[in-house]
Write a protein that holds these residues in place. Structure first.
Motif, mmCIF file in Angstrom:
data_model
loop_
_atom_site.group_PDB
_atom_site.id
_atom_site.type_symbol
_atom_site.label_atom_id
_atom_site.label_comp_id
_atom_site.label_asym_id
_atom_site.label_seq_id
_atom_site.Cartn_x
_atom_site.Cartn_y
_atom_site.Cartn_z
ATOM 1 N N ARG A 22 -30.698 -10.662 30.784
ATOM 2 C CA ARG A 22 -30.629 -11.240 29.443
ATOM 3 C C ARG A 22 -31.918 -10.926 28.711
ATOM 4 N NH1 ARG A 22 -31.542 -16.252 26.684
ATOM 5 N NH2 ARG A 22 -29.796 -16.835 25.314
ATOM 6 N N THR A 23 -31.817 -10.203 27.603
ATOM 7 C CA THR A 23 -32.968 -9.830 26.796
ATOM 8 C C THR A 23 -32.862 -10.523 25.444
ATOM 9 O OG1 THR A 23 -33.155 -7.659 27.862
ATOM 10 C CG2 THR A 23 -34.201 -7.901 25.711
ATOM 11 N N THR A 24 -33.858 -11.338 25.104
ATOM 12 C CA THR A 24 -33.809 -12.091 23.853
ATOM 13 C C THR A 24 -34.548 -11.348 22.745
ATOM 14 O OG1 THR A 24 -35.774 -13.379 24.465
ATOM 15 C CG2 THR A 24 -33.615 -14.304 25.020
ATOM 16 N N ILE A 25 -34.066 -11.567 21.516
ATOM 17 C CA ILE A 25 -34.638 -10.938 20.336
ATOM 18 C C ILE A 25 -34.876 -12.036 19.307
ATOM 19 C CG2 ILE A 25 -34.291 -9.194 18.520
ATOM 20 C CD1 ILE A 25 -32.097 -7.986 20.391
ATOM 21 N N ALA A 46 -29.361 -12.157 21.654
ATOM 22 C CA ALA A 46 -29.618 -11.769 23.043
ATOM 23 C C ALA A 46 -28.697 -10.613 23.422
ATOM 24 C CB ALA A 46 -29.404 -12.940 23.992
ATOM 25 N N VAL A 47 -29.214 -9.723 24.244
ATOM 26 C CA VAL A 47 -28.411 -8.655 24.839
ATOM 27 C C VAL A 47 -28.179 -9.017 26.297
ATOM 28 C CG1 VAL A 47 -28.309 -6.219 25.476
ATOM 29 C CG2 VAL A 47 -29.274 -6.887 23.269
ATOM 30 N N LEU A 48 -26.919 -9.062 26.708
ATOM 31 C CA LEU A 48 -26.541 -9.398 28.074
ATOM 32 C C LEU A 48 -26.084 -8.134 28.787
ATOM 33 C CD1 LEU A 48 -24.438 -12.585 27.267
ATOM 34 C CD2 LEU A 48 -26.825 -12.509 27.945
ATOM 35 N N MET A 49 -26.666 -7.868 29.947
ATOM 36 C CA MET A 49 -26.291 -6.713 30.758
ATOM 37 C C MET A 49 -25.464 -7.205 31.941
ATOM 38 S SD MET A 49 -27.521 -4.237 29.026
ATOM 39 C CE MET A 49 -27.276 -2.890 30.193
ATOM 40 N N LEU A 50 -24.138 -7.106 31.839
ATOM 41 C CA LEU A 50 -23.235 -7.511 32.904
ATOM 42 C C LEU A 50 -22.543 -6.258 33.420
ATOM 43 C CD1 LEU A 50 -21.934 -10.706 31.129
ATOM 44 C CD2 LEU A 50 -23.802 -10.504 32.748
ATOM 45 N N GLN A 51 -21.192 -6.300 33.630
ATOM 46 C CA GLN A 51 -20.520 -5.048 33.941
ATOM 47 C C GLN A 51 -20.735 -4.071 32.790
ATOM 48 O OE1 GLN A 51 -18.842 -8.054 33.886
ATOM 49 N NE2 GLN A 51 -17.339 -8.167 35.526
ATOM 50 N N TYR A 142 -20.129 -9.502 39.556
ATOM 51 C CA TYR A 142 -19.899 -10.366 38.400
ATOM 52 C C TYR A 142 -18.406 -10.670 38.304
ATOM 53 C CZ TYR A 142 -24.529 -8.705 37.044
ATOM 54 O OH TYR A 142 -25.866 -8.389 37.040
ATOM 55 N N THR A 143 -18.067 -11.923 38.146
ATOM 56 C CA THR A 143 -16.676 -12.340 37.961
ATOM 57 C C THR A 143 -16.570 -13.087 36.642
ATOM 58 O OG1 THR A 143 -16.330 -12.523 40.360
ATOM 59 C CG2 THR A 143 -14.762 -13.662 38.931
ATOM 60 N N THR A 144 -15.743 -12.572 35.735
ATOM 61 C CA THR A 144 -15.598 -13.159 34.408
ATOM 62 C C THR A 144 -14.582 -14.294 34.436
ATOM 63 O OG1 THR A 144 -16.078 -11.011 33.406
ATOM 64 C CG2 THR A 144 -15.047 -12.659 31.999
ATOM 65 N N LEU A 145 -14.964 -15.430 33.851
ATOM 66 C CA LEU A 145 -14.080 -16.580 33.729
ATOM 67 C C LEU A 145 -13.885 -16.891 32.250
ATOM 68 C CD1 LEU A 145 -15.766 -18.948 36.353
ATOM 69 C CD2 LEU A 145 -13.890 -17.350 36.755
ATOM 70 N N ALA A 153 -17.601 -17.247 30.501
ATOM 71 C CA ALA A 153 -18.769 -17.402 31.358
ATOM 72 C C ALA A 153 -18.615 -16.422 32.510
ATOM 73 C CB ALA A 153 -18.898 -18.831 31.878
ATOM 74 N N VAL A 154 -19.722 -16.122 33.163
ATOM 75 C CA VAL A 154 -19.700 -15.130 34.238
ATOM 76 C C VAL A 154 -20.368 -15.714 35.472
ATOM 77 C CG1 VAL A 154 -20.568 -12.878 34.994
ATOM 78 C CG2 VAL A 154 -19.691 -13.160 32.670
ATOM 79 N N VAL A 155 -19.708 -15.578 36.632
ATOM 80 C CA VAL A 155 -20.329 -15.930 37.906
ATOM 81 C C VAL A 155 -20.992 -14.662 38.454
ATOM 82 C CG1 VAL A 155 -19.980 -16.770 40.249
ATOM 83 C CG2 VAL A 155 -18.621 -17.724 38.378
ATOM 84 N N ALA A 156 -22.306 -14.727 38.612
ATOM 85 C CA ALA A 156 -23.076 -13.576 39.089
ATOM 86 C C ALA A 156 -23.547 -13.831 40.513
ATOM 87 C CB ALA A 156 -24.273 -13.326 38.179
ATOM 88 N N ARG A 157 -23.332 -12.838 41.401
ATOM 89 C CA ARG A 157 -23.794 -12.953 42.780
ATOM 90 C C ARG A 157 -25.154 -12.296 42.912
ATOM 91 N NH1 ARG A 157 -20.103 -9.897 45.943
ATOM 92 N NH2 ARG A 157 -21.629 -8.241 46.132
ATOM 93 N N ARG A 158 -26.113 -13.050 43.424
ATOM 94 C CA ARG A 158 -27.460 -12.522 43.673
ATOM 95 C C ARG A 158 -27.803 -12.802 45.121
ATOM 96 N NH1 ARG A 158 -30.166 -15.437 38.418
ATOM 97 N NH2 ARG A 158 -28.803 -14.532 36.842
#
Length: 210
Positions: A22-25, A46-51, A142-145, A153-158
């Motif tokens: 997540r990059t905020t501007i 914000a720029v979100l980098m997901l899939q 990433y799993t999109t809900l 919303a997105v569930v992200a595995r880390r």
């Protein structure tokens, strides 16, 4: 690697590699990309980098213009021009792919998409809605809900942990997804077994697989 090129009055000022989730501007100095411009809100976008990559307006005063059109949240494509205040940001990434529009993946589709060693460790159980009682195996990074255009919303595995990430509120309402009855803030939230999630009118639960 995806990046934003900052342009002001036709002059290229700087390039910003999009290495974060997540990059905020905004105008405030605590943003990842600070714009010294009185027409820019403190936290503007914000720029979100997901899939894929997304640009999201953070309820700014003057809005976000993408390729000449005001948007709330939109997927970015290589070459897109984002206008924020008096500045332009050009998005560059030749590897960006189309948005995966599945609202809630049924378990057989999710398992077939990307089987991994941790495929059966954690799941999302659907508690309400037409798919109530079904479970989603969290086998992807990433799993999109939710529902694109309504609330996502997105569930992200880390590693072995899972986090819920916001991707904007409901269209026109600005209401964020909920975790255990509390609004999900702008940052990711680590999920614990038993946590309940409310998104796009559905109630879900993060569970350990049996």
């Amino acid at each position: 690697m995806a990046r934003l090129t900052l342009i002001h009055e036709g002059a290229v000022l700087r390039e910003f590699p999009l290495t974060k989730e997540r990059t905020t501007i905004g105008r405030k100095p605590n943003n990842d990309i600070q714009l010294d411009d009185p027409t820019v809100s403190g936290q503007h976008a914000a720029v979100l980098m997901l899939q894929n990559a997304y640009i999201e307006d953070l309820n700014s005063t003057n809005g976000v213009i993408l390729n000449g059109k005001k948007i709330t949240r939109r997927q970015l494509q290589h070459g897109d021009i984002i206008r924020i205040g008096r500045h332009e940001l050009k998005f560059m990434d030749e590897k960006v792919q189309d948005f995966e529009s599945t609202v809630i993946l049924p378990p057989d589709t999710a398992a077939a998409s990307e089987p991994t060693a941790v495929a059966e460790r954690y799941q999302i159980k659907i508690l309400s809605g037409p798919k109530a009682g079904e479970t989603i195996d969290l086998v992807k990074p990433y799993t999109t809900l939710g529902s694109p255009g309504l609330q996502v919303a997105v569930v992200a595995r880390r590693g072995s942990d899972y986090y819920l990430m916001p991707m904007g509120g409901a269209a026109g309402g600005g209401n964020p997804p909920m975790v255990n009855g509390e609004p999900l803030g702008a940052s990711s939230r680590k999920l614990s077994v038993g946590d309940t999630i409310e998104v796009a009118g559905s109630k879900l639960q993060f569970i350990a697989a049996e």
